[in-house]
Write an enzyme that holds these catalytic residues in place. Structure first.
Site, short mmCIF file in Angstrom:
data_model
loop_
_atom_site.label_atom_id
_atom_site.label_comp_id
_atom_site.label_asym_id
_atom_site.label_seq_id
_atom_site.Cartn_x
_atom_site.Cartn_y
_atom_site.Cartn_z
N LYS A 148 7.55 1.99 3.03
CA LYS A 148 8.40 2.68 3.81
C LYS A 148 7.92 3.05 5.15
O LYS A 148 8.40 2.93 6.04
CB LYS A 148 9.21 3.63 3.01
CG LYS A 148 10.08 3.45 2.20
CD LYS A 148 10.95 4.38 1.74
CE LYS A 148 10.36 5.40 0.71
NZ LYS A 148 10.20 4.79 -0.83
N GLU B 127 7.83 13.07 -9.77
CA GLU B 127 6.34 13.19 -9.51
C GLU B 127 5.91 14.88 -9.74
O GLU B 127 6.72 15.59 -9.72
CB GLU B 127 5.59 13.13 -8.18
CG GLU B 127 6.09 11.29 -8.09
CD GLU B 127 5.98 10.52 -6.49
OE1 GLU B 127 4.97 11.15 -6.32
OE2 GLU B 127 6.58 9.76 -6.41
N LYS C 158 14.82 6.42 3.60
CA LYS C 158 15.63 4.85 3.19
C LYS C 158 16.70 5.11 4.30
O LYS C 158 16.97 3.82 4.69
CB LYS C 158 15.89 5.31 1.75
CG LYS C 158 14.73 4.94 0.85
CD LYS C 158 15.24 5.38 -0.49
CE LYS C 158 14.00 5.03 -1.42
NZ LYS C 158 14.36 5.78 -2.80
N THR D 52 0.82 -1.05 -0.12
CA THR D 52 0.00 -0.03 0.22
C THR D 52 0.92 1.26 0.01
O THR D 52 2.10 1.11 0.15
CB THR D 52 -1.01 0.04 1.33
OG1 THR D 52 -0.21 -0.05 2.53
CG2 THR D 52 -1.85 -1.20 1.11
N GLY E 38 8.34 11.47 -16.52
CA GLY E 38 7.78 10.48 -15.42
C GLY E 38 8.74 10.02 -14.40
O GLY E 38 8.54 9.24 -13.64
#
Lengths: 342, 342
Positions: free
Chosen positions: B128, B213, B228, B99, B210
């Site tokens: 994440k 964003e 991260k 999700t 692309g």
């Protein structure tokens, strides 16, 4: 806490570095991995030192004895003159094989490894010889006896090659492998490029720095690269590759002019060991290759090594670095040993 | 042959790419790893599709249904309107959590992962959010229930970061970590350097391709890199790092002049997430940094990512590459899934 009793065969630079690392790292390995690594026996050409006590041999005292010029079989009450590698295996669960690489018949490493696998011992090898020449047989023996054959240290040492393919690329398909697998030749080519030096000059410099051996043929002829490539291919693509099937060209014919010409096109020359799928088969090759500046191996300089995998689902993954030294090889042995039990 | 029944939560780009990879790779995974991967359930915001039969859901038909604009809970006889992730877990041994990342409260991923771990399911997460915010609690829950929490896909996807540290560096001590962990910002900086483009121009180009964003703040502000980095640090140095403790500077202030000035000194500017041991503690930081041309991260260009570990016994090991795409993330999920069982 699990006790892991180890016999080290071969007390050259790598074997000694491993014993030293073992002594230094044992408390850390206990704390981080719940493994108590015990040096049960150390073997060299004239015999062994063995200790059946739970703590094993006093590693630091053994090293001091060896550094003072003593022989392992003369190490006080632990010395066993004439005791061979296979005989010493009774004392241990793991063989660390660190005798010199012999690409003619793989001895004495082959005998050690076969004896260990037959008795169901884990094998961790820095010795390329038996792995290059007899991988298929050794793998079969390991399967029959349900034990592991761990060979990171035999394939570019601290540079992780097989681990990355096995773990990090699991589930993807490897389409090709390209590697700078030999630090000496990469050093020479880098020097020829950076300083415009002739091959002979760069080689001499590498010899003076201890990077190249007095007899450099196995490195500069591409044979060390070919040996590592054969091991990697046998693990990744099935155990059917032999050293004699690899077209091997070294760097002795590379001139400063070749390097300058490539440079004009924005390219560099590297000694590359490659495996490529062509139709249904995998073709191996060792040769100096012109690489575009954007190729991930192009920026690997000096005595550094690297391997680059092209995969279908993960695209290209490249690993570089890793100390080219006895300590680096010893660290790769320790890594395999830990991963065999964790 | 071992059957592994899987529930996928989240059918966005990554979730769909994973279902597709599962369908395509199942025979190969059976042959290579003796694992039969079965899609037992797929869950999205409005409900689920579930199949208790041994073969699981027909993955290709499900994908066709979704691509045609259908919803998972309307997938013929398999549709279960309103069925939630935790409820669907009964059908499976593994949760694949895909999700969307939510760095505020980690939902709905957190609820899925907690429910799965409480029932002793293996968890493989591309999400994440819950890992950044609640790693310590989730790890504890995984330990209590003796199951694994696998998070490669949440930390730079197909670029292997944690695997390399855990497996390839086993037994060595990591002294520092430096990573180019975000493809978008690296693309923008590479374009500014190669073409002398202004930040806004390079960003627009990345958006058209692309790569960036429409709302690029999480990338260009350095927050994705920080997320991260926090995950990596929590795994490698102990689970005590929080996002709010990471000094984070993005690339919006980097000018073509900065890049040109660095270039004159033979250096490049990269957005680096770093973890360094300073005295007894580990300090995290995200900032644009000037790197010498010989630094292994300096030659990582375009939307490529890389991570570099400095260790004590193996020296520096750097990994670069890995597709930055839903397929790359799906491949990382598959990798973790295979490694959890092999």
């Amino acid at each position: 806490m699990k006790d892991v009793r180890i016999v080290v065969c071969g007390l050259g630079n790598v074997g000694k570095a491993f014993v030293e690392l073992l002594a230094e790292r044992a408390p850390d390995v206990e704390a981080r991995y719940a493994l108590r690594l015990v040096l049960a026996a150390a073997v060299d050409i004239g015999g062994a030192a063995v200790c059946d006590a739970p703590g094993g041999l006093p590693a630091r005292e053994l090293l001091a004895h060896l550094h003072a010029g003593g022989r392992v079989e003369g190490f006080g009450k632990f010395g066993r003159p004439g005791l061979s590698g296979p005989e010493a295996l009774d004392a241990a669960a793991v063989l660390v094989e660190a005798t010199p690489t012999n690409l003619t018949d793989g001895e004495p490493g082959r005998t050690h490894i076969v004896a260990a696998l037959r008795r169901g011992r884990e094998v961790v090898s820095a010795n390329k010889g038996p792995i290059v020449l007899f991988y298929k047989e050794l793998l079969e023996l390991a399967r029959q006896n349900r034990c592991g054959l761990h060979i990171s240290a035999a394939t570019a040492a601290a540079l992780p090659t097989l681990d990355v393919a096995r773990v990090c690329l699991a589930g993807s398909r490897i389409l090709s492998v390209e590697g700078i697998l030999n630090g000496t030749t990469n050093y020479i080519l880098s020097r020829m490029r950076a300083g415009g030096a002739a091959y002979e000059t760069a080689l001499k410099e590498a010899q003076q720095l201890g990077i190249a051996e007095t007899d450099p043929r196995k490195d500069v002829g591409g044979f060390d690269t070919a040996a590592k490539l054969v091991i990697i291919a046998n693990v990744l693509f099935g155990p059917s590759f032999r050293l004699e099937d690899v077209p091997t060209q070294g760097i002795t014919g590379v001139t400063p002019e070749d390097i300058a010409r490539a440079g004009k096109d924005g390219e560099v020359i590297k000694l590359v060991g490659s495996a490529e799928r062509v139709g249904g088969e995998v073709r191996l090759r060792v040769a100096p290759q012109r690489l575009k500046a954007t190729h991930p191996l192009a920026s690997v300089n000096g005595s550094e090594k690297a391997i680059s995998y092209m995969t279908d689902t993960m695209d290209r993954i490249t690993v570089s670095g890793g100390k080219s030294s006895p300590v680096g090889a010893a660290a790769a042995l320790l890594k395999d040993l830990i991963n065999a039990y964790v």
